[in-house]
Design an enzyme around this catalytic site. Sequence first.
Site, PDB file in Angstrom:
ATOM      1  N   ASP A  37       7.878  -6.898 -18.618  1.00  9.60           N
ATOM      2  CA  ASP A  37       7.597  -6.979 -20.054  1.00  9.60           C
ATOM      3  C   ASP A  37       6.571  -5.953 -20.530  1.00  9.60           C
ATOM      4  OD1 ASP A  37       5.692  -8.318 -18.654  1.00  9.60           O
ATOM      5  OD2 ASP A  37       5.787 -10.167 -19.835  1.00  9.60           O
TER       6      ASP A  37
ATOM      7  N   GLY B  79       6.500  -2.559 -10.605  1.00  6.34           N
ATOM      8  CA  GLY B  79       6.876  -2.884  -9.220  1.00  6.34           C
ATOM      9  C   GLY B  79       8.366  -2.672  -8.996  1.00  6.34           C
TER      10      GLY B  79
ATOM     11  N   GLU C  40       0.406 -16.473  -4.992  1.00  3.14           N
ATOM     12  CA  GLU C  40      -0.818 -15.645  -4.986  1.00  3.14           C
ATOM     13  C   GLU C  40      -1.732 -15.919  -6.185  1.00  3.14           C
ATOM     14  OE1 GLU C  40      -0.007 -11.431  -5.242  1.00  3.14           O
ATOM     15  OE2 GLU C  40       1.221 -11.636  -7.018  1.00  3.14           O
TER      16      GLU C  40
ATOM     17  N   THR D 225      11.922  -7.574 -12.002  1.00  3.27           N
ATOM     18  CA  THR D 225      10.666  -7.915 -11.327  1.00  3.27           C
ATOM     19  C   THR D 225      10.903  -9.105 -10.420  1.00  3.27           C
ATOM     20  OG1 THR D 225       8.462  -8.884 -11.590  1.00  3.27           O
ATOM     21  CG2 THR D 225       9.952  -9.201 -13.431  1.00  3.27           C
TER      22      THR D 225
ATOM     23  N   ASP E  59       8.868 -11.238  -9.776  1.00  2.00           N
ATOM     24  CA  ASP E  59       8.068 -12.375 -10.267  1.00  2.00           C
ATOM     25  C   ASP E  59       8.890 -13.354 -11.113  1.00  2.00           C
ATOM     26  OD1 ASP E  59       6.049 -10.963  -9.071  1.00  2.00           O
ATOM     27  OD2 ASP E  59       5.186 -10.200 -10.930  1.00  2.00           O
TER      28      ASP E  59
ATOM     29  N   ASP F 205       9.199 -13.479 -14.305  1.00  2.00           N
ATOM     30  CA  ASP F 205       8.240 -13.993 -15.294  1.00  2.00           C
ATOM     31  C   ASP F 205       8.453 -13.392 -16.685  1.00  2.00           C
ATOM     32  OD1 ASP F 205       7.461 -11.413 -14.755  1.00  2.00           O
ATOM     33  OD2 ASP F 205       5.324 -11.864 -14.569  1.00  2.00           O
TER      34      ASP F 205
ATOM     35  N   ARG G 245       3.217   2.723 -12.388  1.00  3.60           N
ATOM     36  CA  ARG G 245       2.593   1.966 -13.481  1.00  3.60           C
ATOM     37  C   ARG G 245       1.789   3.007 -14.259  1.00  3.60           C
ATOM     38  NH1 ARG G 245       3.416  -3.253 -11.563  1.00  3.60           N
ATOM     39  NH2 ARG G 245       3.016  -3.594  -9.347  1.00  3.60           N
ATOM     40  N   SER G 246       2.237   3.308 -15.478  1.00  4.44           N
ATOM     41  CA  SER G 246       1.635   4.427 -16.218  1.00  4.44           C
ATOM     42  C   SER G 246       0.593   3.966 -17.228  1.00  4.44           C
ATOM     43  CB  SER G 246       2.726   5.222 -16.934  1.00  4.44           C
ATOM     44  OG  SER G 246       2.163   6.233 -17.719  1.00  4.44           O
TER      45      SER G 246
ATOM     46  N   ARG H 211       2.295 -12.914  -9.145  1.00  7.78           N
ATOM     47  CA  ARG H 211       1.188 -12.851 -10.127  1.00  7.78           C
ATOM     48  C   ARG H 211       0.869 -14.250 -10.643  1.00  7.78           C
ATOM     49  NH1 ARG H 211       0.032  -7.525 -11.586  1.00  7.78           N
ATOM     50  NH2 ARG H 211       1.795  -6.132 -11.346  1.00  7.78           N
TER      51      ARG H 211
ATOM     52  N   GLN I 165       8.187  -8.713   0.426  1.00  7.18           N
ATOM     53  CA  GLN I 165       9.056  -9.387  -0.554  1.00  7.18           C
ATOM     54  C   GLN I 165       9.717  -8.423  -1.531  1.00  7.18           C
ATOM     55  OE1 GLN I 165       6.626 -13.187  -1.869  1.00  7.18           O
ATOM     56  NE2 GLN I 165       5.311 -11.620  -1.048  1.00  7.18           N
TER      57      GLN I 165
ATOM     58  N   GLU J 293       6.158 -28.680   3.129  1.00  2.00           N
ATOM     59  CA  GLU J 293       5.473 -29.966   2.899  1.00  2.00           C
ATOM     60  C   GLU J 293       4.551 -29.879   1.690  1.00  2.00           C
ATOM     61  OE1 GLU J 293       5.983 -28.945   6.251  1.00  2.00           O
ATOM     62  OE2 GLU J 293       7.561 -30.458   6.042  1.00  2.00           O
TER      63      GLU J 293
ATOM     64  N   ARG K  36       8.788 -21.090  10.946  1.00  2.00           N
ATOM     65  CA  ARG K  36       9.081 -22.467  11.374  1.00  2.00           C
ATOM     66  C   ARG K  36       9.322 -22.532  12.891  1.00  2.00           C
ATOM     67  NH1 ARG K  36      10.343 -26.949   8.827  1.00  2.00           N
ATOM     68  NH2 ARG K  36      10.549 -25.931   6.815  1.00  2.00           N
TER      69      ARG K  36
HETATM   70  O1  F6P Z   1       4.992  -7.557 -10.271  1.00  2.00           O
HETATM   71  C1  F6P Z   1       5.475  -7.435  -8.995  1.00  2.00           C
HETATM   72  C2  F6P Z   1       4.380  -7.577  -7.970  1.00  2.00           C
HETATM   73  O2  F6P Z   1       4.950  -7.424  -6.697  1.00  2.00           O
HETATM   74  C3  F6P Z   1       3.546  -8.852  -8.054  1.00  2.00           C
HETATM   75  O3  F6P Z   1       4.203  -9.975  -7.503  1.00  2.00           O
HETATM   76  C4  F6P Z   1       2.303  -8.461  -7.341  1.00  2.00           C
HETATM   77  O4  F6P Z   1       1.205  -9.234  -7.749  1.00  2.00           O
HETATM   78  C5  F6P Z   1       2.144  -7.023  -7.736  1.00  2.00           C
HETATM   79  O5  F6P Z   1       3.421  -6.555  -8.140  1.00  2.00           O
HETATM   80  C6  F6P Z   1       1.612  -6.116  -6.668  1.00  2.00           C
HETATM   81  O6  F6P Z   1       1.408  -4.881  -7.231  1.00  2.00           O
HETATM   82  P1  F6P Z   1       1.191  -3.552  -6.384  1.00  2.00           P
HETATM   83  O7  F6P Z   1       2.475  -3.178  -5.743  1.00  2.00           O
HETATM   84  O8  F6P Z   1       0.755  -2.562  -7.403  1.00  2.00           O
HETATM   85  O9  F6P Z   1       0.155  -3.867  -5.352  1.00  2.00           O
END
Ligand code: F6P
Length: 319
Positions: free
Chosen positions: A103, A11, A223, A126, A128, A130, A72-73, A172, A253, A188, A155
């Site tokens: 990673d 991503g 998500e 990333t 994320d 993560d 993404r390969s 993710r 995002q 909230e 809001r």
């Molecule tokens: O890893 C980054 C991310 O944006 C995640 O938050 C999300 O789940 C995923 O990639 C979406 O992947 P794609 O762009 O392949 O739909």
Amino acid sequence: MKNIAILCSGGDVSGMNPSLKHFVEYSLQNNLNPYFVHDGFEGLIDNKIYKASHQHVAGIINRGGTIIGSARSKRFMLKEFREVAKKNLDALNIDMLIVLGGDGSFRGMDIFYKEHGVKFCGVPSTIDNDISGTEYCLGVDTALNVIKDSIDNIRDTASSFSRAFVIETMGRECGYLALVSALTCGAELCLIPEVVYDLSEYEKRFKEQIKNGRRYFIAVVSEGIKEDSKEIALWFEEKIGVESRVTVLGHTQRGGNPTTYDRLMAYKFVNYAIDGLLNDKVNSVICYAKKGFEYKSIDEVANTKYQLDSELLKYLKRF
Ligand code: F6P
């Protein structure tokens, strides 16, 4: 002169373009020939490896995404395609590679290094956040700011109606974006995959808040949680008794003008990556950690002159 290449994998994040700009500038400064690999590991296999110059990176520092593309390969997971990639790098005499990615990309690179000895440095990139071992991944601050702007906008409309707004963030299996956004945008409710929750526990509190005058709710959900966001909205309607709407922020995002923080982190990550490769850190990932809070005496705080960060001062030399 030695040759060095960079690629983006997985991503994309806002912060990749500032990284590419600094990669070219800092490589040339270190007497290295910079190369761009287009479209991630796919481009490494398909020989999309091109010489990079100042011209290519002019005017990109403020742009999200990546001018060299990402992918993404699946093929790079296979030995036969890694051999093709190695041949392509050899043909151009490139033995150092910087990878902006997550990673999964780093694991692939680790295998590549062990098989073929291509020196590599990973820059955690990333939204994320993560990746284990680093407290910050490139792109997170920009993503958080995009989410903040969206929630602030929601809001405005939420406060005009009596409604619950369920806002879904990416991430993710990681709840970082949702949690930080919920804390900083006054939500909230916040639901993330890492923490088990029971919606029924919120019912009494939320109903009481409505009795006491609350008109609307902001719920930030990641998500990766067990329910669909629509189910959370339905819960608000059926159990709390408020009309509800869902906003999935999705790929908004991942884009946008990189924040100052992401531009600075891009600069630092790339500096460390190139310095590392030139100093025998041949198979590593640049990780970032900041010290936590600490208490200091008033005496020390009030009577000591603030010193500009020595690392920042070091960067001043380029001007
Ligand atoms: O890893 C980054 C991310 O944006 C995640 O938050 C999300 O789940 C995923 O990639 C979406 O992947 P794609 O762009 O392949 O739909």
